[in-house]
Motif scaffolding. Structure first.
Motif, mmCIF file in Angstrom:
data_model
loop_
_atom_site.group_PDB
_atom_site.id
_atom_site.type_symbol
_atom_site.label_atom_id
_atom_site.label_comp_id
_atom_site.label_asym_id
_atom_site.label_seq_id
_atom_site.Cartn_x
_atom_site.Cartn_y
_atom_site.Cartn_z
ATOM 1 N N GLY A 199 0.803 -1.269 0.081
ATOM 2 C CA GLY A 199 -0.040 -0.112 -0.139
ATOM 3 C C GLY A 199 0.874 1.439 -0.114
ATOM 4 O O GLY A 199 0.496 2.118 -0.723
ATOM 5 N N GLN A 200 2.105 1.304 0.695
ATOM 6 C CA GLN A 200 2.775 2.325 0.792
ATOM 7 C C GLN A 200 3.288 2.564 -0.386
ATOM 8 O O GLN A 200 3.556 3.555 -1.095
ATOM 9 C CB GLN A 200 3.889 2.270 1.702
ATOM 10 C CG GLN A 200 3.185 2.709 3.366
ATOM 11 C CD GLN A 200 4.352 2.405 4.236
ATOM 12 O OE1 GLN A 200 5.431 2.076 4.074
ATOM 13 N NE2 GLN A 200 4.213 2.795 5.384
ATOM 14 N N CYS A 201 3.824 1.627 -1.129
ATOM 15 C CA CYS A 201 4.491 1.586 -2.321
ATOM 16 C C CYS A 201 3.655 2.329 -3.403
ATOM 17 O O CYS A 201 3.818 2.930 -4.407
ATOM 18 C CB CYS A 201 4.841 0.144 -3.034
ATOM 19 S SG CYS A 201 6.313 -0.539 -1.866
ATOM 20 N N GLU A 202 2.278 1.615 -3.433
ATOM 21 C CA GLU A 202 1.257 2.419 -4.422
ATOM 22 C C GLU A 202 0.870 3.863 -4.309
ATOM 23 O O GLU A 202 0.919 4.594 -5.230
ATOM 24 C CB GLU A 202 0.024 1.323 -4.170
ATOM 25 C CG GLU A 202 0.113 -0.031 -4.590
ATOM 26 C CD GLU A 202 -1.180 -1.108 -4.379
ATOM 27 O OE1 GLU A 202 -2.098 -0.272 -3.548
ATOM 28 O OE2 GLU A 202 -1.452 -2.098 -5.100
ATOM 29 N N ARG A 203 0.899 4.205 -2.960
ATOM 30 C CA ARG A 203 0.678 5.614 -2.670
ATOM 31 C C ARG A 203 1.935 6.448 -3.182
ATOM 32 O O ARG A 203 1.743 7.683 -3.698
ATOM 33 C CB ARG A 203 0.529 5.909 -1.127
ATOM 34 C CG ARG A 203 -0.923 5.392 -0.613
ATOM 35 C CD ARG A 203 -1.249 5.763 0.773
ATOM 36 N NE ARG A 203 -0.323 5.388 1.645
ATOM 37 C CZ ARG A 203 -0.563 4.045 2.256
ATOM 38 N NH1 ARG A 203 -1.799 3.587 2.045
ATOM 39 N NH2 ARG A 203 0.199 3.437 3.292
ATOM 40 N N ILE A 204 3.181 5.952 -2.933
ATOM 41 C CA ILE A 204 4.213 6.714 -3.474
ATOM 42 C C ILE A 204 4.278 7.010 -4.969
ATOM 43 O O ILE A 204 4.440 7.872 -5.550
ATOM 44 C CB ILE A 204 5.472 5.977 -2.898
ATOM 45 C CG1 ILE A 204 5.887 6.427 -1.387
ATOM 46 C CG2 ILE A 204 6.729 6.679 -3.946
ATOM 47 C CD1 ILE A 204 7.028 5.928 -0.804
ATOM 48 N N GLU A 206 1.664 6.769 -6.910
ATOM 49 C CA GLU A 206 0.517 7.585 -7.585
ATOM 50 C C GLU A 206 0.888 9.129 -7.297
ATOM 51 O O GLU A 206 0.609 9.909 -8.069
ATOM 52 C CB GLU A 206 -0.579 7.185 -6.529
ATOM 53 C CG GLU A 206 -1.298 5.908 -7.037
ATOM 54 C CD GLU A 206 -2.378 5.615 -6.317
ATOM 55 O OE1 GLU A 206 -2.811 6.285 -5.005
ATOM 56 O OE2 GLU A 206 -2.901 4.426 -6.146
ATOM 57 N N GLN A 207 1.686 9.180 -6.154
ATOM 58 C CA GLN A 207 2.009 10.795 -5.960
ATOM 59 C C GLN A 207 3.144 11.191 -6.828
ATOM 60 O O GLN A 207 2.853 12.143 -7.426
ATOM 61 C CB GLN A 207 2.905 10.807 -4.436
ATOM 62 C CG GLN A 207 3.350 12.338 -4.253
ATOM 63 C CD GLN A 207 4.133 12.135 -2.901
ATOM 64 O OE1 GLN A 207 4.166 11.103 -2.190
ATOM 65 N NE2 GLN A 207 5.344 13.045 -2.794
ATOM 66 N N ARG A 210 1.346 11.775 -10.281
ATOM 67 C CA ARG A 210 0.522 12.970 -10.437
ATOM 68 C C ARG A 210 1.476 14.150 -10.717
ATOM 69 O O ARG A 210 1.317 15.288 -11.311
ATOM 70 C CB ARG A 210 -0.150 13.442 -9.308
ATOM 71 C CG ARG A 210 -1.244 12.512 -8.906
ATOM 72 C CD ARG A 210 -2.315 12.819 -7.899
ATOM 73 N NE ARG A 210 -1.586 13.039 -6.654
ATOM 74 C CZ ARG A 210 -1.503 12.123 -5.654
ATOM 75 N NH1 ARG A 210 -2.161 11.169 -6.089
ATOM 76 N NH2 ARG A 210 -0.883 12.356 -4.607
#
Length: 249
Positions: A199-204, A206-207, A210
């Motif tokens: 989950g942390q990898c996916e959020r990074i 995605e950041q 953008r």
């Protein structure tokens, strides 16, 4: 339209011999809505068993198709899951064992690079190479015994010959490319972010996604205007020994 996926796995035997193992794979996407509206026709066919591609010249009945041979071929009805299991899985598995690896997606705008690397959540079989690599790495970490892992991630963009940190506090700051006599080429002041889960990898990612430079094209309204490099760095500690490895999708 084709996507070429190039993967490099630096196995110990190859490093000792001063060589590298390189595989080149081609993936064909289906016609998009714009091409269908223009009544475009598919001119590419594949022999999946022989890993060969054939491109026909429209209207040239007597002219034989051009033939190309690769290490792997994937047609429009084959999924990213199948391609990952056959091509990327051994490479990522090698990374968890301490070897470096690179997956390089190449192709013109609209050819499907982002679809293959990032993918979509539905259907699950079309989840991209990068999120699959996240899951693969953390599954390996959970299964490892007497081993500790430190996982960090970095994400940079090369745009108009300038390097930017997509995860930095100032994403517009220009970074410098340097070379260390022992560790090789690196980007000075590129931020590294410790991650503990998929989950942390996916959020990074995605950041960073953008923060990319994008622009409208006839082929893709959100086409990236740059080259981007997402790197997962692994530090492996086992029985008092340290091993460093990374995968760059």
């Amino acid at each position: 339209k084709m996507l070429r996926l190039l993967s490099k796995e630096e196995k110990m035997v190859n490093v000792e011999m001063g060589s590298e193992s390189v595989k080149v794979v081609v993936r064909c996407r289906p016609l998009n809505d714009r091409e269908k509206a223009l009544s475009s026709k598919m001119v590419l066919s594949m022999d999946l068993q022989r890993c060969q591609c054939f491109i026909e010249k429209p209207g040239a009945v007597d002219e034989p198709p051009k033939q190309f041979t690769f290490d792997g071929t994937y047609y429009i009805d084959q999924t990213t899951e199948q391609m990952y299991n056959e091509i990327a899985y051994p490479l990522v598995e090698g990374v968890t064992e301490g070897y470096n690896g690179t997956i390089f997606a190449y192709g013109q705008t609209g050819s499907g690079k982002s679809f293959t690397m990032q993918g979509v959540t539905e259907p699950a079989a079309q989840k991209g190479v990068i999120p699959r690599a996240f899951e693969h790495i953390f599954e390996s970490i959970q299964c490892a015994e007497n081993t500790k892992f430190l996982v960090r991630a970095s994400y940079l963009e090369i745009y108009n010959e300038e390097i930017r940190d997509l995860l930095g506090s100032d994403t517009k700051q220009r970074l410098e490319l340097k070379e260390h006599p022992e560790s090789g080429v690196y980007v000075r002041d590129l931020s590294m972010h410790t991650v503990h889960s998929v989950g942390q990898c996916e959020r990074i990612i995605e950041q960073g996604w953008r923060n990319r430079a994008v622009g409208y094209t006839l082929m893709n309204k959100d086409s990236s205007r740059s080259h981007s490099i997402f790197t997962i760095h692994l530090e492996i500690c086992s029985t008092g020994e340290h091993t460093y490895s990374y995968i760059t999708p």
